[in-house]
Write a protein that holds these residues in place. Structure first.
Motif, short mmCIF file in Angstrom:
data_model
loop_
_atom_site.label_atom_id
_atom_site.label_comp_id
_atom_site.label_asym_id
_atom_site.label_seq_id
_atom_site.Cartn_x
_atom_site.Cartn_y
_atom_site.Cartn_z
N GLY A 287 0.82 -1.22 0.00
CA GLY A 287 0.00 0.00 0.00
C GLY A 287 0.85 1.26 0.00
N THR A 288 1.98 1.21 0.70
CA THR A 288 2.88 2.37 0.72
C THR A 288 3.47 2.61 -0.66
OG1 THR A 288 3.44 1.73 2.98
CG2 THR A 288 4.75 3.46 2.00
N VAL A 289 3.74 1.55 -1.40
CA VAL A 289 4.22 1.68 -2.78
C VAL A 289 3.20 2.45 -3.60
CG1 VAL A 289 4.83 0.43 -4.89
CG2 VAL A 289 5.60 -0.43 -2.66
N SER A 290 1.94 2.06 -3.47
CA SER A 290 0.86 2.72 -4.22
C SER A 290 0.75 4.19 -3.86
CB SER A 290 -0.47 1.99 -3.95
OG SER A 290 -1.54 2.67 -4.55
N CYS A 337 -6.87 -2.10 -5.91
CA CYS A 337 -8.02 -2.84 -6.42
C CYS A 337 -7.99 -2.90 -7.95
CB CYS A 337 -9.31 -2.19 -5.93
SG CYS A 337 -10.82 -3.09 -6.35
N ARG A 338 -7.74 -1.78 -8.58
CA ARG A 338 -7.69 -1.75 -10.04
C ARG A 338 -6.56 -2.60 -10.60
NH1 ARG A 338 -8.71 4.72 -11.36
NH2 ARG A 338 -10.92 4.77 -10.74
N PRO A 344 -12.39 -6.30 -4.85
CA PRO A 344 -13.39 -5.28 -4.52
C PRO A 344 -13.98 -5.46 -3.13
CG PRO A 344 -13.70 -6.03 -6.78
CD PRO A 344 -12.66 -6.93 -6.16
N GLU A 345 -14.17 -6.71 -2.72
CA GLU A 345 -14.68 -6.98 -1.37
C GLU A 345 -13.72 -6.47 -0.31
OE1 GLU A 345 -16.55 -9.84 -4.21
OE2 GLU A 345 -14.51 -9.12 -3.84
N TRP A 590 -15.97 1.94 -11.88
CA TRP A 590 -15.21 2.67 -10.85
C TRP A 590 -14.00 1.87 -10.36
CZ3 TRP A 590 -16.88 2.03 -5.18
CH2 TRP A 590 -16.06 2.77 -4.32
N LEU A 591 -14.20 0.61 -10.02
CA LEU A 591 -13.14 -0.17 -9.38
C LEU A 591 -12.17 -0.81 -10.37
CD1 LEU A 591 -15.11 -1.93 -6.51
CD2 LEU A 591 -13.73 0.14 -6.40
#
Length: 593
Positions: A287-290, A337-338, A344-345, A590-591
């Motif tokens: 997540g930090t990469v993102s 997510c993308r 998505p859940e 969206w996702l």
């Protein structure tokens, strides 16, 4: 004629800048085992009767003071003839060298033992260097080019990874100190992967440097995730930034003595954590990469005017952090997510913590998102010894901006628009040319994109004020369940063991009952309690509106109070698997955009 004169003037200025004598550094790590580096710096000739040198008080991407001078000692100075110079101290972060007469050589020792996005860490596994925490500078030469030679520990197989361009060997350069101070450097026996991305007909190299004990196979798996993130974020803006030297470098340091952090820089980012890829970092660190890579557009080039240029001598305050940091936070999990890294859940599940933290805080009474952003110098890794009342007065601009980014995106999508296109419009309007923006610019550009009425409504209600968007309608539009359990009783006490460990939030049952941080709960309705589970069991058998008698100890004195249970304010967000096909398609757009 005027054009010719202007062109000649630009050429002359460029020639004079390029002709400036560089400030030259050398750093070595013979005593790395005790977290010390030896640093020497040669400042160019000066005609002044004194030279003021200093350590930075702040660091790019951080907004609080950090006072790096506290880790500097053994400072000596000589002139170019070798004569010792007198050093005068007027403040804690500056050294005044008297009558330097020409070039000046300064030597000092640096202690560094924190591996994160702000400080430096030196030991026998690496030299993890954030530049403002490491190198002295002089305001008089701040526009000069820089050369730095890293005398690496070859016995430890160290290599240098940095966004600084290489001159030769282990000597690197920077065009000026703004770039130099924005260039973290990892020196270790790291692994590296890279791939090439075409953007507008130009190839850019994306490097991933990893200091970790993981296997090559684990790095390969992780790097595939990194590649998907890079491409998904490129899709948002339509193109990569024009990286100055054709390269972007992730500097990942996942070692046991690091501190969890991430910090964006112009052509690189620092990623640190205690969890290596083999022990949780594969999922926990991505997540930090993102987040940090998104900053290479949003913050580094699409940049608040209040942070341009960054000031290294003081705290840096900005009212735009809800957008700069907050909208970047919104995209953090959306991009995962993308890119197919989370489902998505899982994306829906991850919304819960941030959403409840923001909208169940009483701090809206005191500050809107702009004013929350102004609090950054007090909270962004800032230190103080006195207790604060953040539970009631502060919401992180990361989190606040994130849920507002969510609301704006879903609101735009109800009108056939989306936040991706707005971010691209902002990028085209002010990011590509690096024209720093203000809050008025954000408001104006949203007006151009979505219409004045839409933009006025969003800013007047949610940015200049602290109102809550209608999330029930917004979540319904994308097939997310959004509920609260009105029948679940709630005390407002945050318990560890049987001790309250947080300030009571205003208007919560605990606050109204006069309970406070540090109170030890002894009994509820006559039943002795010694842990949080016992308290939870007692409360679960009560109803909303029940009055319970709480016996507690404060500073050794036993007291009692009556507490009226209220409905649990927690929001529950989840993926609706039974959404209608039309809504399901809207959600997929969206996702998976």
């Amino acid at each position: 004629m005027k054009k010719t004169i202007c062109t000649s003037l630009v050429f002359l200025i460029s020639f004079l800048v390029n002709a400036q004598t560089p400030v030259k550094y050398a750093i070595s790590f013979k005593n790395a085992v005790h977290h010390e580096a030896q640093i020497s710096v040669v400042f160019p000739k000066t005609s002044s009767d004194s030279l003021h040198i200093r350590m930075s008080r702040s660091s790019p991407g951080r907004y609080a003071l950090h006072e790096f001078a506290k880790n500097v000692y053994g400072v000596t100075a000589t002139n170019e003839k070798g004569d010792t110079l007198k050093i005068v101290r007027h403040n804690p972060y500056e050294w005044v060298l008297v009558n330097p007469k020409g070039a000046t050589i300064v030597n000092y020792t640096l202690f560094g033992n924190r591996g994160d996005g702000t400080y430096s860490q030196i030991d026998e596994i690496h030299a993890h260097l954030n530049i403002p925490a490491t190198f002295m500078y002089a305001d008089a030469f701040f526009s000069h080019p820089v050369e730095v030679t890293f005398n690496v520990r070859e016995d430890l197989h160290w290599k240098v990874a940095t966004q600084l361009p290489n001159k030769e060997g282990f000597t690197y350069t920077a065009p000026n100190f703004q770039y130099f101070f924005d260039s973290p450097t990892e020196i270790s026996n790291y692994k590296k992967r890279s791939f090439t991305v075409d953007s507008n007909g130009k190839d850019y190299t994306i490097e991933f440097v990893l200091h970790d004990n993981s296997t090559e196979a684990l790095l390969d798996t992780y790097f595939e995730k990194v590649k998907r993130i890079v491409l998904a974020e490129k899709d948002v803006f339509g193109a990569l930034p024009d990286y100055d030297y054709g390269k972007y470098t992730f500097l990942a340091c996942y070692v046991a003595n690091a501190s969890g952090d991430g910090m964006e820089h112009r052509n690189s980012t620092i990623l640190t954590d205690r969890e290596g890829l083999a022990n949780g970092g594969m999922d926990g660190n991505i997540g930090t990469v993102s987040h940090e890579y998104f900053h290479s557009w949003n913050v580094e080039r699409l940049r608040p005017k209040s942070l341009e240029p960054f000031n290294f001598s003081k705290a840096n305050m900005s009212g735009e952090l809800w957008f700069a940091e907050g909208f970047t936070s919104y995209y953090t999990n959306l991009i995962l997510c993308r890119a197919g890294i989370i489902s998505p859940e899982e994306y829906a599940k991850r919304l819960n913590g941030t959403f409840n933290y923001v909208w169940n805080s009483p701090a809206h009474e005191y500050f809107n998102p702009i004013e929350m952003s102004y609090q950054a110098p007090f909270v962004d890794a800032a230190t103080s010894v006195d207790p604060v009342n953040r539970e009631n007065t502060f919401i992180s601009y990361y989190s606040y901006g994130s849920v507002l980014g969510l609301a704006l995106d879903l609101s735009l999508r109800q009108n056939g628009l989306n936040l991706d296109d707005f971010m691209r419009k902002m990028w085209e309007a002010q990011g590509i040319e690096e024209d720093p923006y203000t809050i008025d610019d954000l408001h104006f550009n949203l007006s151009l994109y979505a219409g004045k009425s839409f933009a006025d409504h969003f800013f007047n209600n949610y940015i200049y004020k602290s109102k809550m968007p209608d999330y029930a309608v917004l979540f319904e539009s994308v097939g997310f369940n959004f509920t609260q359990d009105e029948n679940k009783p709630y005390t407002g006490m945050y318990i560890k063991g049987n001790t309250i460990v947080r300030n009571a939030q205003k208007e919560s049952p605990a606050y109204k009952a006069g309970l406070e941080n540090g109170d030890v709960i002894l009994a509820i309705d006559g039943t002795t309690v010694d842990n949080a589970q016992t308290i939870d069991k007692i409360i679960s058998e009560k109803k909303v509106g029940d009055v319970i008698k709480v016996k507690y100890s404060r500073y050794g004195e036993e007291k009692t109070t009556n507490l009226t249970l209220q409905s649990d304010p927690t929001y529950h967000i989840s993926f609706n698997e039974k959404a209608k096909r039309k809504i399901e398609k809207h959600r997929e757009t969206w996702l998976k955009q």
